[in-house]
Design an enzyme around this catalytic site. Structure first.
Site, PDB file in Angstrom:
ATOM      1  N   GLU A   1      23.826  16.447  -7.238  1.00 16.69           N
ATOM      2  CA  GLU A   1      22.362  15.655  -7.826  1.00 16.69           C
ATOM      3  C   GLU A   1      21.621  15.357  -6.148  1.00 16.69           C
ATOM      4  O   GLU A   1      22.010  15.022  -5.270  1.00 16.69           O
ATOM      5  CB  GLU A   1      22.510  14.299  -8.226  1.00 16.69           C
ATOM      6  CG  GLU A   1      22.911  14.246  -9.754  1.00 16.69           C
ATOM      7  CD  GLU A   1      23.176  12.912 -10.434  1.00 16.69           C
ATOM      8  OE1 GLU A   1      22.566  12.193  -9.793  1.00 16.69           O
ATOM      9  OE2 GLU A   1      23.695  12.713 -11.184  1.00 16.69           O
TER      10      GLU A   1
ATOM     11  N   CYS B   1      22.924   6.765  -9.566  1.00 20.30           N
ATOM     12  CA  CYS B   1      23.348   7.888  -8.865  1.00 20.30           C
ATOM     13  C   CYS B   1      24.777   8.374  -9.886  1.00 20.30           C
ATOM     14  O   CYS B   1      25.740   7.810 -10.034  1.00 20.30           O
ATOM     15  CB  CYS B   1      24.155   7.292  -7.579  1.00 20.30           C
ATOM     16  SG  CYS B   1      24.717   8.694  -6.430  1.00 20.30           S
TER      17      CYS B   1
END
Length: 364
Positions: A107, A351
């Site tokens: 990511e 996250c």
């Protein structure tokens, strides 16, 4: 550049047939050219194509000879990742899910602020630190990223910003993984994006965050680089910090603070402490006082983080009024503190959440 020596030291690095051209620092590109019978000045031309003109194909480097372009293509790749998912929040935050050459996913997040555009980059596929509040650790650590794979995250975001004539103004190394567990590749990344011939992002506009890998804090203090430094603290005593961050059992608060004091004495730079607030765990007034006592002798700033809910974890958000009380108490005790603005709450913002949702190869 990934050498045999690097691979020997870093067993979690990938073993691709061709490494990313973005993994080479400027000095390494110069050396490689000379070793391959080319002129050293070509490094500047290549870096201009990579980081200023931002071409996608080596054949687009039209001021290089065909022979040199062929040699580059034989040795390097420019394609390190493809965009799998792109989620955009109402507040302008964009989260990218990239698929790497070996099928793993990572990511990257673009955050828009009044002062510019900040990119949060990932340094590892997964993470083994095991923080009990973090989605990134759910699948464990798969491998480290090459420097070029970290650079490519910033470049991909920059290319998206090129469409609106904007630029990446800040980088935070706070994505998936522990940067100090991929230290050499992280340092190469920093040198590439900071280089005048690279992305030319000022060192004071780049922040590295660690969970507290003490030996590497000493190493980082000894580096001749003006990068901002942040520590994920989250607890001011061993009981709370070990509950939230198992790494504290290896590197306890006392030893961590010794390393942080060394860093500040060596660099004379301000330190940021990241402090996530978890309802009923570390968010009471007595915790604020304990934190203030721990860091009172340091030139520092506390970044209070209202944590995003992670479905796989059981922690709850601290009520807003308690967050403000915590901040007020720190300030009363002379500690510089701010509350991080929540961004991307509507797009798997925590996250590792998007990767956990989309993960396929890693969970086989």
């Amino acid at each position: 550049m990934i050498t045999a020596e690097k691979k020997k030291k870093n067993k979690f690095l990938p073993n691709f047939e061709k490494q990313s051209i973005y993994s080479l620092r400027y000095d390494e590109m110069q050396d490689w050219l000379v070793q391959n019978g080319q002129q050293k000045f070509r490094a500047k031309q290549i870096f201009e194509w990579l980081y200023e003109k931002r071409v996608d194909d080596i054949d687009d480097m039209t001021n290089l000879s065909k022979e040199l372009r062929e040699v580059l293509k034989d040795n390097f790749t420019m394609t390190t990742m493809t965009t799998v998912v792109k989620q955009e929040s109402k507040d302008g935050t964009i989260k990218f899910l990239f698929e790497l050459q070996d099928g793993y996913t990572i990511e990257t997040v673009l955050m828009r602020h009044e002062y510019g555009n900040s990119v949060c980059v990932t340094t590892q596929v997964g993470c083994r630190i095991g923080c009990t509040f973090c989605a990134s650790t759910l699948g464990g650590l798969k491998r480290n990223l090459e420097a070029g794979e970290i650079v490519s995250q910033v470049l991909t975001v920059q290319k998206a910003l090129d469409e609106t004539e904007e630029r990446v103004s800040q980088i935070v190394i706070m994505g998936i993984g522990e940067p100090f567990e991929n230290y050499d590749e992280m340092m190469d990344f920093l040198k590439i994006v900071n280089d005048d011939n690279g992305l030319n992002i000022g060192a004071r506009h780049i922040t590295v965050s660690t969970s507290g890998i003490i030996p590497r804090i000493y190493d980082f203090a000894d580096e001749d680089i003006q990068i901002n430094f942040a520590v994920s603290l989250h607890g001011a005593n061993d009981e709370i910090r070990s509950r939230l961050m198992p790494i504290n059992r290896a590197y306890n608060v006392e030893k961590l603070m010794e390393a942080i004091h060394y860093y500040q004495e060596k660099t004379n730079r301000r330190i940021t402490f990241e402090y996530g607030l978890f309802g009923g765990v570390n968010d009471q007034i007595e915790h604020a006082r304990e934190l203030a006592h721990l860091i009172q002798e340091l030139n520092c700033h506390v970044n209070l983080i209202p944590v995003n809910h992670v479905p796989e974890r059981n922690y709850v958000k601290t009520p807003k009024e308690d967050i403000f009380k915590f901040e007020k108490e720190l300030k009363r005790l002379g500690i510089n503190a701010t509350i991080r603005r929540e961004q991307g709450a509507d797009i798997d913002a925590a996250c590792g959440q998007l990767r956990a949702k989309e993960r396929k190869v890693e969970t086989r």
